[in-house]
Design a protein around this motif. Sequence first.
Motif, PDB file in Angstrom:
ATOM      1  N   MET A 355       0.839  -1.204   0.000  1.00  0.00           N
ATOM      2  CA  MET A 355       0.000   0.000   0.000  1.00  0.00           C
ATOM      3  C   MET A 355       0.874   1.255   0.000  1.00  0.00           C
ATOM      4  O   MET A 355       0.645   2.187   0.756  1.00  0.00           O
ATOM      5  N   HIS A 358      -0.513   4.784  -0.300  1.00  0.00           N
ATOM      6  CA  HIS A 358      -1.274   5.336   0.821  1.00  0.00           C
ATOM      7  C   HIS A 358      -0.475   6.434   1.526  1.00  0.00           C
ATOM      8  O   HIS A 358      -1.066   7.248   2.256  1.00  0.00           O
ATOM      9  N   GLY A 365      -3.708   6.663  -2.738  1.00  0.00           N
ATOM     10  CA  GLY A 365      -4.284   5.348  -2.464  1.00  0.00           C
ATOM     11  C   GLY A 365      -5.423   5.428  -1.464  1.00  0.00           C
ATOM     12  O   GLY A 365      -6.467   4.777  -1.629  1.00  0.00           O
ATOM     13  N   LEU A 369      -9.586   4.649  -2.005  1.00  0.00           N
ATOM     14  CA  LEU A 369     -10.341   3.706  -1.176  1.00  0.00           C
ATOM     15  C   LEU A 369     -11.492   4.392  -0.443  1.00  0.00           C
ATOM     16  O   LEU A 369     -12.530   3.768  -0.200  1.00  0.00           O
ATOM     17  N   TYR A 403      -8.166   4.653   7.316  1.00  0.00           N
ATOM     18  CA  TYR A 403      -7.221   4.046   6.373  1.00  0.00           C
ATOM     19  C   TYR A 403      -5.778   4.358   6.749  1.00  0.00           C
ATOM     20  O   TYR A 403      -4.893   3.525   6.577  1.00  0.00           O
ATOM     21  N   ASP A 428      -1.891  -9.404  -0.367  1.00  0.00           N
ATOM     22  CA  ASP A 428      -1.937  -8.304  -1.339  1.00  0.00           C
ATOM     23  C   ASP A 428      -3.345  -7.772  -1.551  1.00  0.00           C
ATOM     24  O   ASP A 428      -3.519  -6.661  -2.068  1.00  0.00           O
ATOM     25  N   PRO A 431      -5.754  -3.971   0.754  1.00  0.00           N
ATOM     26  CA  PRO A 431      -6.329  -2.644   0.518  1.00  0.00           C
ATOM     27  C   PRO A 431      -7.781  -2.686   0.061  1.00  0.00           C
ATOM     28  O   PRO A 431      -8.617  -1.914   0.560  1.00  0.00           O
ATOM     29  N   ASP A 432      -8.110  -3.575  -0.850  1.00  0.00           N
ATOM     30  CA  ASP A 432      -9.497  -3.672  -1.317  1.00  0.00           C
ATOM     31  C   ASP A 432     -10.419  -4.207  -0.233  1.00  0.00           C
ATOM     32  O   ASP A 432     -11.569  -3.781  -0.119  1.00  0.00           O
TER      33      ASP A 432
END
Length: 497
Positions: A355, A358, A365, A369, A403, A428, A431-432
């Motif tokens: 990430m 971010h 990032g 999100l 986040y 991996d 993040p989603d």
Amino acid sequence: MERREEEQQKRDDSRFNQTLKNVQGFLKGRSIPGKVLLTRRPDPTPEPISPTYHRSLSENDAGRNERSENPVEVNDFEFSSSSCGEGKLRELYWQVEDHNSSKKQDNTYAGKLRSNSSSGEQLAKQVQNLKIGGRSSDYARVMKFNKVLSETTVILDHATSVQATYSSMKASVLLSSLFWLILFQPSLPVEKLRELAWSGVPHYMRPDVWRLLLGYAPPNSDRREAVLRRKRLEYLESVGQFYDLPDSERSDDEINMLRQIAVDCPRTVPDVSFFQQAQVQKSLERILYTWAIRHPASGYVQGINDLVTPFLVIFLSEYLEGDVDSWSMSDLSAAKVSDVEADCYWCLTKLLDGMQDHYTFAQPGIQRLVFKLKELVRRIDEPVARHMEEQGLEFLQFAFRWYNCLLIREIPFSLINRLWDTYLAEGDALPDFLVYIYASFLLTWSDELKKLDFQEMVMFLQHLPTQTWTDQELEMVLSRAYMWHSMFNNSPNHLAS
């Protein structure tokens, strides 16, 4: 000869996979209707399939398990319907564990593995005809499972019975056995470990499991020790090269960054007294500054200091016992402190590699999100989304911190390790998946939010009422997140504006 070895290996793999499937199925939602009674089987039954492990014995292994001549097998019991009460199943459990540990074990850990796996397989076989549910974090199934197993009667023979609650031992028997099955593989199946760790890792296994999930420790057990030794030495050299310098040898930007880190460290997890110790803050400062210098694309960003704290607690737990607030870094040697810092540094690096955007300039990032979170909430709970929009509340106003700090500032620190089991198991895809966790987290207060105006919502979301939360509330959040992820993640058009 080679052909026989290959066939034996295939048989071992098959046994391992079957055991993994059976016990995992039991953990992931099989339920036992009514109350159960454990009674001795009248007739001998075939020995359950269990994996075979080959390991050379050390001198310390000899004579370790000679306490019992007539062990009691967990497999001598079966389930039947019955009414039951409370008692001492924990004593029975340890008795059975002691007996089982005396049978043909190579070492202490293998003993735990086999005794636990045999009981886990037996339980799984008894419920093999029941429907398998979703992940074990599903709150309804967990609560039903706890209720059923909290009223279990165990009968050792026709004359003697032991009644007890089963809730405190079921996790250690089933979860521990399956973790040992995976961790003892010479070439560890990381994906299977991820699947199991998603629903929580036994606390004493977290240091090893987290290193493996993040890819810091290699899956090949023969290489693991050498890799960790090399990485820890590399960290120590980096500290000497970048941190242990006079300010006269730093640039102005580096001096300002170090000062900002020194300001943020005392603010880190302020409600846990352990993090207020000067030595703990110094360790955080070394880790964060070294990481920032070696990652110039982002450098240090406020919030990264929070991300180190779970790693620090977990890796210190290998050396310190008791409650975190009772720990003292001064109890450890300089070498151990350096090893813990190195593990924190490398695990932080692995986590943020997935990430990176971010924490780069403007943090794109996180903004991406937050937009996805807004769309998901609109799809799941349109009245809440509409009310927030009518009041002029932007998701960035509250979700950015979620986040940035991965919820560390939003829930009790005692729950963070459990939450991070799921984070790290996602790999991996984290993040989603954060989008679904945070949507579930926000909509926990759906009814309350619809009654608040702008100012009240801002204050509410900045000081969420999670102080009394337990594992049950967290499991509810994770189970909803998993359900929504299953519904929407492969159907992106559902989230289109």
